[in-house]
Design an enzyme around this catalytic site. Structure first.
Site, short mmCIF file in Angstrom:
data_model
loop_
_atom_site.label_atom_id
_atom_site.label_comp_id
_atom_site.label_asym_id
_atom_site.label_seq_id
_atom_site.Cartn_x
_atom_site.Cartn_y
_atom_site.Cartn_z
N GLY A 162 -2.75 -6.38 6.22
CA GLY A 162 -2.81 -6.85 7.71
C GLY A 162 -1.62 -7.58 7.91
N TYR A 209 3.13 -14.19 12.58
CA TYR A 209 4.38 -14.35 11.68
C TYR A 209 4.36 -14.02 10.18
CZ TYR A 209 1.75 -18.65 10.87
OH TYR A 209 0.62 -19.65 10.59
N LYS A 266 0.34 -13.51 0.97
CA LYS A 266 0.61 -13.66 2.63
C LYS A 266 2.15 -14.01 2.57
CE LYS A 266 -0.97 -16.07 6.87
NZ LYS A 266 -2.03 -16.49 7.26
N ASP A 292 -9.84 -21.25 15.44
CA ASP A 292 -9.59 -19.64 15.57
C ASP A 292 -10.72 -18.74 14.92
OD1 ASP A 292 -8.41 -17.63 17.04
OD2 ASP A 292 -6.66 -17.54 15.47
N1 ADE Z 1 -6.29 -9.22 4.90
C1 ADE Z 1 -5.76 -10.56 5.47
N2 ADE Z 1 -6.04 -11.18 4.45
C2 ADE Z 1 -6.73 -10.66 3.41
C3 ADE Z 1 -7.25 -11.11 1.93
N3 ADE Z 1 -7.35 -12.21 1.64
N4 ADE Z 1 -8.02 -9.96 1.42
C4 ADE Z 1 -8.04 -8.85 2.14
N5 ADE Z 1 -7.31 -8.56 2.78
C5 ADE Z 1 -6.73 -9.08 3.70
#
Ligand code: ADE
Length: 309
Positions: free
Chosen positions: A18, A22, A41, A138
């Protein structure tokens, strides 16, 4: 291995899970322990600086570190942070069940039992977050992830803020500085509270408002306040302009058990979606609503069951 600072080369990066404004989240496997899967991330430094998001990334890291201390099952855990010349990295719990929003889109609506299952876990987690002096700001189904058993985990604390003990004990918070002003608000239109729109005020009760919007959405399939643009959505929120469609399944004669929404749920949501945040139901009163009769809120094992167990 345990004592060395991690780097991106310690992981095999897999598919994208996903992305946000940012950052992009990837599935990643620990090269030194192939059984350990993370969601990493990745935030571009150039992008963060260009878009003036340093503050949000710092808040997210500090909040996740603070909330991770007690191993609450409803919080996505942060295991490592590291950076290189181009990016910042957050190694988080991998939520194998994906976003709650995707599950909702798949089923269109949840039945009463599934809605109750998710609501109970949300209440327990939001109560924990608030007890640590954090307001998420949020909350929405995109920011709720599921593990492989169907237990939920709240993520994305980039919009969070912290409150002092006095504020937690009942005093409200007025965010009147420019970065928190409504004109640059960081939440999501459909879940934003009336006090933020009307008075630029944010309290723990604003998260409870978002929770009420989610309960409605579980049963109806879409959030209660949705206009053709953000301004129209805001108008609906401050006018408390929402309705239930309790008979929309009435023509379905094939035994659809979600035919009529239980009036007990409608009553609970009515106590949550209250314009005046001082009159809105508190978490402790919410837990005593008849819809949750039979739940032992002290029994974490009971609350944190999976969908299939
Ligand atoms: N999409 C965004 N964060 C995630 C996560 N921690 N695990 C799986 N999909 C995600």
């Amino acid at each position: 291995m345990k004592y060395r600072k991690r780097t991106a080369s310690d992981f095999v990066f897999k598919e994208e899970l996903g992305h946000g404004s940012y950052s992009t989240v990837y599935k990643a496997i620990d090269k030194h322990d192939l059984k350990r899967v993370y969601a990493i991330k990745v935030c571009s430094k150039a992008h963060i600086i260009r878009e003036a998001k340093v503050k949000y990334v710092t808040i997210e890291k500090n909040t996740l570190n603070l909330l991770a201390r007690e191993n609450h099952p409803g919080i996505v855990k942060l295991y490592y942070t590291f950076h290189d010349a181009d990016n910042l990295y957050f190694a988080l719990d991998f939520a194998a069940g994906g976003e709650l929003l995707s599950l909702l889109h798949k089923y269109r609506t949840f039945n009463e039992q599934l809605s109750r299952h998710f609501t109970i876990q949300l209440i327990d987690t939001v109560e924990y977050i608030h007890s640590k002096g954090v307001i998420h700001r949020d909350l929405k189904p995109e920011n709720v992830l599921l593990d492989k058993e169907g237990r939920l985990m709240i993520t994305d604390f980039g919009a969070a803020t912290t409150v002092t003990k006095a504020e937690l004990d009942g005093e409200s918070r007025n965010d009147l500085n420019a970065t928190n002003s409504t004109s640059s608000f960081v939440g999501t239109a459909e879940y934003v509270s009336p006090e933020l729109l009307l008075y630029n005020k944010c309290t723990t009760s604003s998260d409870i408002w978002a929770l009420g919007c989610m309960i409605y959405q579980f049963l109806e399939g879409c959030p209660p306040f949705r206009g053709s643009n953000e301004l129209k959505t805001f108008e609906k929120i401050v006018e408390l302009d929402y309705t239930w469609n309790p008979n929309k399944y009435a023509t379905n004669v094939n035994g659809n058990s979600n035919k009529n929404i239980n009036p007990m749920i409608i009553d609970t949501v009515r106590k949550v979606l209250v314009i005046d945040d001082n009159e809105r139901i508190t978490i402790s009163d919410l837990k005593r609503e008849p819809w949750f009769n039979g739940i032992d809120w002290n029994n974490k094992f009971d609350i944190w069951k999976g969908i299939f167990t």
